[in-house]
Design a protein around this motif. Sequence first.
Motif, short mmCIF file in Angstrom:
data_model
loop_
_atom_site.label_atom_id
_atom_site.label_comp_id
_atom_site.label_asym_id
_atom_site.label_seq_id
_atom_site.Cartn_x
_atom_site.Cartn_y
_atom_site.Cartn_z
N THR A 93 0.83 -1.23 0.00
CA THR A 93 0.00 0.00 0.00
C THR A 93 0.85 1.27 0.00
OG1 THR A 93 -0.23 -0.02 2.40
CG2 THR A 93 -1.97 -1.13 1.14
N LEU A 105 8.63 -14.80 1.10
CA LEU A 105 7.94 -13.82 1.94
C LEU A 105 6.44 -14.05 1.84
CD1 LEU A 105 8.06 -11.09 3.61
CD2 LEU A 105 7.64 -9.95 1.42
N VAL A 106 5.82 -14.37 2.97
CA VAL A 106 4.35 -14.52 2.99
C VAL A 106 3.76 -13.12 3.09
CG1 VAL A 106 2.39 -15.52 4.21
CG2 VAL A 106 4.55 -16.75 4.14
N GLY A 146 0.10 -10.63 2.92
CA GLY A 146 -1.35 -10.47 2.86
C GLY A 146 -1.64 -9.36 1.86
N GLY A 147 -2.03 -8.18 2.38
CA GLY A 147 -2.32 -7.05 1.50
C GLY A 147 -1.17 -6.07 1.38
N SER A 179 -0.11 -4.01 3.58
CA SER A 179 -0.46 -2.70 4.15
C SER A 179 0.32 -2.38 5.42
CB SER A 179 -1.96 -2.63 4.43
OG SER A 179 -2.34 -3.57 5.41
N ASN A 180 1.26 -3.26 5.76
CA ASN A 180 2.09 -2.94 6.93
C ASN A 180 3.56 -3.22 6.63
OD1 ASN A 180 1.88 -1.78 9.46
ND2 ASN A 180 2.11 -3.73 10.51
N ASN A 210 -1.09 -15.57 0.65
CA ASN A 210 -1.97 -16.50 1.34
C ASN A 210 -3.42 -16.09 1.04
OD1 ASN A 210 -3.56 -17.85 3.20
ND2 ASN A 210 -1.98 -17.82 4.78
N PRO A 214 -7.14 -2.03 6.72
CA PRO A 214 -6.77 -2.76 5.50
C PRO A 214 -6.11 -4.11 5.82
CG PRO A 214 -5.92 -0.51 5.47
CD PRO A 214 -6.40 -0.78 6.86
N TYR A 228 -5.54 -8.56 5.37
CA TYR A 228 -6.18 -9.88 5.41
C TYR A 228 -6.28 -10.40 6.85
CZ TYR A 228 -6.14 -10.11 0.37
OH TYR A 228 -6.40 -9.86 -0.95
N SER A 279 -3.15 -11.70 8.73
CA SER A 279 -2.17 -10.75 9.27
C SER A 279 -2.66 -10.12 10.56
CB SER A 279 -1.92 -9.61 8.27
OG SER A 279 -1.83 -10.11 6.95
N ARG A 300 0.28 -3.75 19.59
CA ARG A 300 0.98 -3.96 18.30
C ARG A 300 2.03 -5.07 18.42
NH1 ARG A 300 -2.91 -1.21 17.28
NH2 ARG A 300 -2.96 0.61 15.92
N PRO A 327 -5.37 8.72 4.94
CA PRO A 327 -5.34 8.75 3.48
C PRO A 327 -5.72 7.38 2.90
CG PRO A 327 -3.10 8.69 4.38
CD PRO A 327 -4.02 8.78 5.55
N GLU A 364 12.91 -9.87 5.84
CA GLU A 364 12.68 -8.81 6.81
C GLU A 364 13.97 -8.41 7.52
OE1 GLU A 364 9.61 -9.47 9.75
OE2 GLU A 364 9.77 -7.38 10.39
P1 FAD Z 1 0.97 -7.45 5.22
O1 FAD Z 1 1.45 -6.05 5.18
O2 FAD Z 1 0.82 -8.19 3.94
O3 FAD Z 1 1.94 -8.29 6.16
C1 FAD Z 1 2.36 -7.79 7.40
C2 FAD Z 1 3.39 -8.76 7.98
O4 FAD Z 1 2.79 -10.02 8.28
C3 FAD Z 1 4.53 -9.09 7.02
O5 FAD Z 1 5.69 -9.23 7.80
C4 FAD Z 1 4.12 -10.43 6.40
O6 FAD Z 1 5.25 -11.18 5.99
C5 FAD Z 1 3.40 -11.10 7.55
N1 FAD Z 1 2.28 -11.97 7.15
C6 FAD Z 1 1.22 -11.63 6.38
N2 FAD Z 1 0.34 -12.65 6.30
C7 FAD Z 1 0.85 -13.66 7.05
C8 FAD Z 1 0.39 -14.96 7.37
N3 FAD Z 1 -0.76 -15.47 6.94
N4 FAD Z 1 1.18 -15.73 8.16
C9 FAD Z 1 2.36 -15.25 8.64
N5 FAD Z 1 2.84 -14.02 8.36
C10 FAD Z 1 2.09 -13.23 7.58
N6 FAD Z 1 -3.33 -1.45 11.77
C11 FAD Z 1 -3.97 -1.44 12.96
O7 FAD Z 1 -3.67 -2.26 13.84
N7 FAD Z 1 -4.95 -0.54 13.22
C12 FAD Z 1 -5.35 0.38 12.32
O8 FAD Z 1 -6.25 1.17 12.59
C13 FAD Z 1 -4.70 0.39 11.05
N8 FAD Z 1 -5.05 1.30 10.11
C14 FAD Z 1 -4.41 1.31 8.92
C15 FAD Z 1 -4.79 2.26 7.97
C16 FAD Z 1 -4.17 2.31 6.74
C17 FAD Z 1 -4.60 3.34 5.73
C18 FAD Z 1 -3.15 1.36 6.42
C19 FAD Z 1 -2.50 1.38 5.07
C20 FAD Z 1 -2.75 0.43 7.36
C21 FAD Z 1 -3.37 0.39 8.63
N9 FAD Z 1 -3.01 -0.54 9.61
C22 FAD Z 1 -3.67 -0.57 10.82
C23 FAD Z 1 -1.90 -1.50 9.38
C24 FAD Z 1 -2.35 -2.78 8.62
O9 FAD Z 1 -3.60 -2.59 8.01
C25 FAD Z 1 -2.44 -3.98 9.55
O10 FAD Z 1 -1.19 -4.24 10.15
C26 FAD Z 1 -2.90 -5.25 8.80
O11 FAD Z 1 -3.17 -6.28 9.72
C27 FAD Z 1 -1.86 -5.71 7.78
O12 FAD Z 1 -2.48 -6.68 6.96
P2 FAD Z 1 -1.86 -7.12 5.58
O13 FAD Z 1 -2.60 -8.33 5.13
O14 FAD Z 1 -1.81 -5.99 4.63
O15 FAD Z 1 -0.38 -7.52 6.05
#
Ligand code: FAD
Length: 345
Positions: free
Chosen positions: A13, A47-48, A50-51, A53-54, A68, A114, A116, A119, A162, A222, A337
């Motif tokens: 993201t 690297l596993v 999701g979206g 977004s972190n 995944n 945002p 999956y 995560s 967190r 945003p 990482e």
């Molecule tokens: P990714 O970014 O794809 O992965 C994050 C980490 O987890 C990476 O290290 C990845 O390797 C690992 N991973 C992913 N999936 C798996 C799996 N199945 N098994 C093992 N490891 C895995 N977070 C909050 O807590 N609160 C909020 O209010 C919040 N607001 C947000 C707002 C915006 C606009 C954005 C962009 C982000 C926000 N976030 C928030 C952060 C983010 O949305 C969360 O951390 C979310 O859980 C990340 O999900 P993802 O699928 O995108 O993870």
Amino acid sequence: MRNSSVALKLLNTFAIDVRARSIVTAHSESELLKLWWKASERNQPILVLGGGSNVLFLENYLGTVLLNRINGIKISEDTEAWYVHVNAGEIWHNLVNICLDRRMPGLENLAMIPGYVGSAPIQNIGAYGVELKQVCEYVDIIQLETGTKIRLSAVDCQFGYRESIFKHDLREHNVIVSVCLRLTKDWKPVLNYGDLTRFNAQQVTPRQIYEMVCKMRRNKLPDPTLVGNAGSFFKNPIIDSSEAKDLLHRYPDVPYYPQLDGRVKLAAGWLIDHCGLKGYKLGGAALHDEQALILINTGKANGSDIVSLARYIRRKIADQFSIWLEPEVRFISALGEVDAKGVVS
Ligand code: FAD
Ligand code: EPU
């Protein structure tokens, strides 16, 4: 790395324009294991994701990205609660909607985060007074090297602000494949944050809380489909009560949140804002105009631009408040990482 590589820009993201050697998608647990073994046979990092977004990609990723996307939701119930067993490849916000539509409240404060479901336990997602740990019954993981499936209770997950075991002991070679949420039938609204405090606890509905949370988020954060960002870039710092007392003496209007263990959580966004940094630009990176805790990609930022800005902010906050901010976002280098705190130090 343009030859035989694939773009990751739409898979993070922050919209950093980097590439990976390959991207593969798992739709079942057996496929996940097969894909992992196949990629590891090539001796490449995996690297596993999701979206995305972190995460912040610092450079091209010299390995396989494994998405995944194992879908499926099973719901059971007893007299006290609903148990929602959700596979990792479901989108978190869709799950919130599904539960609300079926009149199973409890996730409304966590709308619009945002990413999956798989995560969500990793950083124990939280917003507007609720954290995943409050509704998490268990998390199922697969240990990739052995193919063994393990069920962890919420206590086993060692959730914190967190934080969880998935960032530490279970960080490598373990994939979250499903999460079970326990949504109590004795629902009580959580109204202690922002505009939610204006509701009457006796009358408010889960849907009203959901709508208000979505409204607050749309106003402040945003939209990553328009402006590259990964949400809060830094964690909110937690300091000792004596340090907090000193700080409050110097800055009486600092927002602070007492914690159960006596320590005090501060708002990193306020600290950054107070240094006059909102909107500050460095290279292709900038601080968001509305929310100083969010670093954005102004269009062509690379990982180094974001890191340089993060370093600058950290130093400013340390100079002004003697507090060192820690990144919330996970940093990914060419081989996997890396320690984000070390990179921005
Ligand atoms: P990714 O970014 O794809 O992965 C994050 C980490 O987890 C990476 O290290 C990845 O390797 C690992 N991973 C992913 N999936 C798996 C799996 N199945 N098994 C093992 N490891 C895995 N977070 C909050 O807590 N609160 C909020 O209010 C919040 N607001 C947000 C707002 C915006 C606009 C954005 C962009 C982000 C926000 N976030 C928030 C952060 C983010 O949305 C969360 O951390 C979310 O859980 C990340 O999900 P993802 O699928 O995108 O993870
Ligand atoms: N503030 C300012 N200026 C700013 C930003 C914030 O003064 O530029 C002040 C606000 O006025 C408020 C306080 O700081 O008094 C807290 O701000 P906000 O309510 O926006 O929340 P936050 O602490 O910045 C945290 C989470 C968010 C989550 C919200 C709502 C962290 C690191 N961030 O943000 O999570 O959505 O609370 O609960 O804990 C994320 O993790 O990516 C994320 C977006």
